[in-house]
Scaffold this motif. Sequence first.
Motif, PDB file in Angstrom:
ATOM      1  N   SER A 135      49.544  74.237  39.372  1.00  0.00           N
ATOM      2  CA  SER A 135      49.439  74.024  40.735  1.00  0.00           C
ATOM      3  C   SER A 135      50.616  74.565  41.342  1.00  0.00           C
ATOM      4  N   GLY A 136      50.364  74.778  42.728  1.00  0.00           N
ATOM      5  CA  GLY A 136      51.785  75.397  43.428  1.00  0.00           C
ATOM      6  C   GLY A 136      51.113  76.167  44.722  1.00  0.00           C
ATOM      7  N   ALA A 137      52.075  76.542  45.512  1.00  0.00           N
ATOM      8  CA  ALA A 137      51.756  77.016  46.863  1.00  0.00           C
ATOM      9  C   ALA A 137      51.647  78.732  46.784  1.00  0.00           C
ATOM     10  N   THR A 138      51.102  79.498  47.525  1.00  0.00           N
ATOM     11  CA  THR A 138      50.971  80.961  47.367  1.00  0.00           C
ATOM     12  C   THR A 138      52.400  81.454  47.416  1.00  0.00           C
ATOM     13  N   ASN A 139      53.106  80.765  48.070  1.00  0.00           N
ATOM     14  CA  ASN A 139      54.740  81.417  48.101  1.00  0.00           C
ATOM     15  C   ASN A 139      54.634  82.888  48.968  1.00  0.00           C
ATOM     16  N   ARG A 140      53.602  82.615  49.770  1.00  0.00           N
ATOM     17  CA  ARG A 140      53.661  84.079  50.758  1.00  0.00           C
ATOM     18  C   ARG A 140      54.103  83.524  52.370  1.00  0.00           C
ATOM     19  N   SER A 141      54.655  84.658  52.811  1.00  0.00           N
ATOM     20  CA  SER A 141      55.163  84.592  54.297  1.00  0.00           C
ATOM     21  C   SER A 141      54.094  84.402  55.221  1.00  0.00           C
ATOM     22  N   ALA A 142      54.330  83.732  56.314  1.00  0.00           N
ATOM     23  CA  ALA A 142      53.127  83.802  57.392  1.00  0.00           C
ATOM     24  C   ALA A 142      52.769  85.173  57.834  1.00  0.00           C
ATOM     25  N   ASP A 143      53.671  86.180  57.771  1.00  0.00           N
ATOM     26  CA  ASP A 143      53.201  87.442  58.093  1.00  0.00           C
ATOM     27  C   ASP A 143      52.744  88.352  56.938  1.00  0.00           C
ATOM     28  N   ASN A 144      52.561  87.777  55.560  1.00  0.00           N
ATOM     29  CA  ASN A 144      52.093  88.482  54.586  1.00  0.00           C
ATOM     30  C   ASN A 144      50.508  88.849  54.899  1.00  0.00           C
ATOM     31  N   ALA A 145      50.337  90.177  54.484  1.00  0.00           N
ATOM     32  CA  ALA A 145      48.972  90.790  54.948  1.00  0.00           C
ATOM     33  C   ALA A 145      47.982  90.074  54.151  1.00  0.00           C
ATOM     34  N   GLU A 146      48.306  89.979  52.771  1.00  0.00           N
ATOM     35  CA  GLU A 146      47.332  89.349  51.918  1.00  0.00           C
ATOM     36  C   GLU A 146      46.883  87.856  52.237  1.00  0.00           C
ATOM     37  N   LEU A 147      47.929  87.022  52.770  1.00  0.00           N
ATOM     38  CA  LEU A 147      47.704  85.761  53.277  1.00  0.00           C
ATOM     39  C   LEU A 147      46.951  85.576  54.516  1.00  0.00           C
ATOM     40  N   ILE A 148      47.087  86.635  55.404  1.00  0.00           N
ATOM     41  CA  ILE A 148      46.369  86.733  56.573  1.00  0.00           C
ATOM     42  C   ILE A 148      44.960  86.875  56.494  1.00  0.00           C
ATOM     43  N   GLN A 149      44.605  87.864  55.579  1.00  0.00           N
ATOM     44  CA  GLN A 149      43.443  88.283  54.995  1.00  0.00           C
ATOM     45  C   GLN A 149      42.646  87.046  54.600  1.00  0.00           C
ATOM     46  N   TRP A 150      43.266  86.101  53.581  1.00  0.00           N
ATOM     47  CA  TRP A 150      42.668  85.227  53.051  1.00  0.00           C
ATOM     48  C   TRP A 150      42.298  84.040  54.185  1.00  0.00           C
ATOM     49  N   SER A 193      50.723  72.101  46.917  1.00  0.00           N
ATOM     50  CA  SER A 193      50.476  71.882  45.461  1.00  0.00           C
ATOM     51  C   SER A 193      48.973  72.787  45.120  1.00  0.00           C
ATOM     52  N   GLY A 194      48.371  72.946  45.939  1.00  0.00           N
ATOM     53  CA  GLY A 194      47.119  73.431  45.990  1.00  0.00           C
ATOM     54  C   GLY A 194      46.015  72.471  45.370  1.00  0.00           C
ATOM     55  N   LEU A 195      46.263  71.181  45.176  1.00  0.00           N
ATOM     56  CA  LEU A 195      45.567  70.350  44.540  1.00  0.00           C
ATOM     57  C   LEU A 195      45.413  69.114  45.674  1.00  0.00           C
ATOM     58  N   ASP A 196      45.760  69.336  46.874  1.00  0.00           N
ATOM     59  CA  ASP A 196      45.384  68.349  48.112  1.00  0.00           C
ATOM     60  C   ASP A 196      44.087  67.518  47.933  1.00  0.00           C
ATOM     61  N   PRO A 197      43.961  66.474  47.745  1.00  0.00           N
ATOM     62  CA  PRO A 197      42.764  65.754  47.430  1.00  0.00           C
ATOM     63  C   PRO A 197      41.996  65.228  48.810  1.00  0.00           C
ATOM     64  N   ASP A 198      42.767  65.431  50.232  1.00  0.00           N
ATOM     65  CA  ASP A 198      42.341  65.161  51.480  1.00  0.00           C
ATOM     66  C   ASP A 198      42.135  66.229  52.163  1.00  0.00           C
ATOM     67  N   ILE A 199      41.150  65.831  53.415  1.00  0.00           N
ATOM     68  CA  ILE A 199      41.020  66.805  54.614  1.00  0.00           C
ATOM     69  C   ILE A 199      41.414  66.157  55.683  1.00  0.00           C
ATOM     70  N   SER A 200      41.435  66.836  56.672  1.00  0.00           N
ATOM     71  CA  SER A 200      41.722  66.028  58.067  1.00  0.00           C
ATOM     72  C   SER A 200      40.394  65.741  58.450  1.00  0.00           C
ATOM     73  N   PRO A 201      40.242  64.584  59.454  1.00  0.00           N
ATOM     74  CA  PRO A 201      39.068  63.948  59.989  1.00  0.00           C
ATOM     75  C   PRO A 201      38.159  65.265  60.672  1.00  0.00           C
ATOM     76  N   ALA A 202      39.125  66.115  61.335  1.00  0.00           N
ATOM     77  CA  ALA A 202      38.438  67.372  62.154  1.00  0.00           C
ATOM     78  C   ALA A 202      37.679  68.280  61.172  1.00  0.00           C
ATOM     79  N   TYR A 203      38.156  68.481  60.004  1.00  0.00           N
ATOM     80  CA  TYR A 203      37.350  69.354  59.065  1.00  0.00           C
ATOM     81  C   TYR A 203      36.156  68.795  58.485  1.00  0.00           C
ATOM     82  N   ALA A 204      36.568  67.365  58.300  1.00  0.00           N
ATOM     83  CA  ALA A 204      35.139  66.507  57.667  1.00  0.00           C
ATOM     84  C   ALA A 204      34.256  66.538  58.787  1.00  0.00           C
TER      85      ALA A 204
END
Length: 223
Positions: free
Chosen positions: A108-123, A157-168
């Motif tokens: 588990s873990g985060a992507t460790n990419r900055s907000a302006d990372n091209a790959e993260l933006i594409q994801w 963590s990449g393993l969040d068990p919850d989502i926001s009510p808006a996404y639900a």
Amino acid sequence: MNTSLTNTARLLGAGLRALLVLTLVTGVVYPLAVTGFAQALFHDKANGSEIKDHSGRVVGSSLIGQSYDLPLKKGQETPEADLKWFQGRPANGLGTNSVNTRYKLILSGATNRSADNAELIQWVKDAKAAVVKDNSVAGYTVDPSDVPADAVTSSGSGLDPDISPAYADLQVHRVARKNGLSVGQVRKLVDEHTENRTLGFIGEPRVNVLELNIALRALVARS
């Protein structure tokens, strides 16, 4: 000479008694006391925060997210989401275990990419397009501006068990259509499984995806 041997024997005996007492206290009494305390006051957490289905079978933990995907097709590397279920957050931070290949562990873990990372933006762009496409059904079209952040980004963590009510809520029409249920029935499930802020001010309102899907399965079985 005899006195020296006697003193040595006494010291060894005292050391052995101390070892036995400390082993008993720290290796038996203390662990049993802590275990008993945890089982008595924090039974759920002490046993892994297990979630059981309506048959009593353990199906997961309330602390770890799960994926709801279709079986891999021949030649397919990435499984498709099983759209009859509520989907959790993306898990781009997860990695595969390359050290001990005997066990198929997930790192588990985060992507460790900055907000302006091209790959993260594409994801994020790809995830938003998929959310809009998957959840737009006859009579209901998702506006890209309505897609919440947790629908397109993974947690630390990449393993969040919850989502926001808006996404639900955004998934309600698609889930209802895929399962032959009414929108009202599914929205009621979401409302029933929405948890408010802890103590009224800690964190954000949230919906546990596994618990919601267990309730969905039971509703489908009754319908």
